[in-house]
Design an enzyme around this catalytic site. Structure first.
Site, PDB file in Angstrom:
ATOM      1  N   GLU A  17      52.433 -35.190  19.829  1.00 63.28           N
ATOM      2  CA  GLU A  17      53.531 -35.228  18.859  1.00 63.28           C
ATOM      3  C   GLU A  17      54.829 -35.668  19.535  1.00 63.28           C
ATOM      4  O   GLU A  17      55.132 -35.241  20.655  1.00 63.28           O
ATOM      5  CB  GLU A  17      53.704 -33.819  18.276  1.00 63.28           C
ATOM      6  N   CYS A  71      50.783 -30.717  14.481  1.00 63.54           N
ATOM      7  CA  CYS A  71      51.182 -29.418  15.012  1.00 63.54           C
ATOM      8  C   CYS A  71      51.131 -28.287  13.978  1.00 63.54           C
ATOM      9  O   CYS A  71      50.062 -27.810  13.622  1.00 63.54           O
ATOM     10  CB  CYS A  71      52.566 -29.538  15.652  1.00 63.54           C
ATOM     11  N   LYS A  99      54.874 -35.517   8.848  1.00 66.14           N
ATOM     12  CA  LYS A  99      54.608 -34.078   8.948  1.00 66.14           C
ATOM     13  C   LYS A  99      55.094 -33.344   7.702  1.00 66.14           C
ATOM     14  O   LYS A  99      56.276 -33.372   7.363  1.00 66.14           O
ATOM     15  CB  LYS A  99      55.305 -33.535  10.195  1.00 66.14           C
TER      16      LYS A  99
END
Length: 260
Positions: free
Chosen positions: A42, A144, A110
């Site tokens: 990431e 994540c 995200k």
């Protein structure tokens, strides 16, 4: 089969040039090993230097997004990784998947922003959860904190995903959470989970790596410890059908009872 390499690297905060050098070396080694895809962590080019997002964020096709295209083309390999994307609305943590010919095959921003790293202060959340038809089969991307939301992964599974590529900067002390959730997502959705986490220290945050590949039955195909390294594994995609046939979870769902 799909041969993948996971570039577990120490991301130097706010040093895109230095991080690009590392990514380039990893792409070259992944190509040498015969991998078809390289996954990077990431925010691999900048790290969590979010107060200075303006320095790093660009639109698609520019800046580090363009470098990823060049890297994929130069080493004839698919590359997936997340960067800061700039739009007219603001900045997003956006993962892209680029083909060996430099074509953008997939893009995902995200969806779940992580409060302890103040993502919601600096970034906008993604609003879509796309699944992509790729040469080896349907695949999807996650980043994540997304790992803690099983609904996202179930959505991917129901849309036919066979492989999930997850990029992370997952910090200490939550190693047990990382390993348990990766395995659980693979087991409950009967697909491969390919997860690349960073290593190293960044301010008060320390990152433990443990990049991993789990198969559709939750078995660990490959994993590493806390060192900066390139992990390579081969995914037998026939396993997805085998596992789904032997344990008919999706056919046995009773969504009417528990739909939310």
């Amino acid at each position: 089969e799909l041969a993948v390499s996971l570039g577990q690297m120490n991301v130097a905060l706010g040093q895109p040039g230095q991080n690009l050098e590392k990514a380039t070396a990893m792409a070259a080694e992944a190509q040498r090993r015969g991998s078809e895809l390289l996954i990077l962590p990431e925010l691999w080019s900048s790290g969590y230097d979010l107060p200075h997002a303006r320095r790093y964020a660009t639109s698609m096709g520019e800046g580090m997004f363009a470098r990823m295209v060049e890297l994929a083309s130069a080493h004839s390999i698919h590359i997936v990784g997340s960067l800061l994307e700039e739009s007219s609305q603001g900045y997003r943590n956006t993962a892209v998947l680029v083909s060996p010919s430099g074509v953008l095959l997939g893009k995902y921003s995200k969806v779940h922003l992580f409060p302890p790293l103040k993502e919601q202060v600096y970034l906008l959340p993604g609003e879509e959860a796309p699944v992509f038809d790729l040469p080896w089969g349907r695949s999807a991307l996650a980043i994540c904190y997304d790992l803690r939301f099983p609904e996202l992964f179930r959505k991917y599974a129901l849309a036919g995903a066979r492989v999930i590529f997850l990029m992370a900067e997952w910090p200490r002390p939550r190693l047990m959470h990382w390993q348990t959730l990766l395995q659980a997502r693979a087991i409950e959705n009967q697909f491969f989970v390919v997860a690349c986490n960073r290593v190293g220290q960044s301010g008060e945050w320390s990152f433990f790596g443990h990049s991993s590949v789990y198969d559709p039955s939750g078995e660990l195909v490959a994993g590493v410890g806390e060192e900066e390294t390139l992990l390579t594994a081969t995914l037998d995609l026939d396993l997805v059908d085998q596992v789904r046939h032997s344990m008919t979870v999706f056919e046995d769902r009773r969504e009417a009872v528990y739909a939310v």
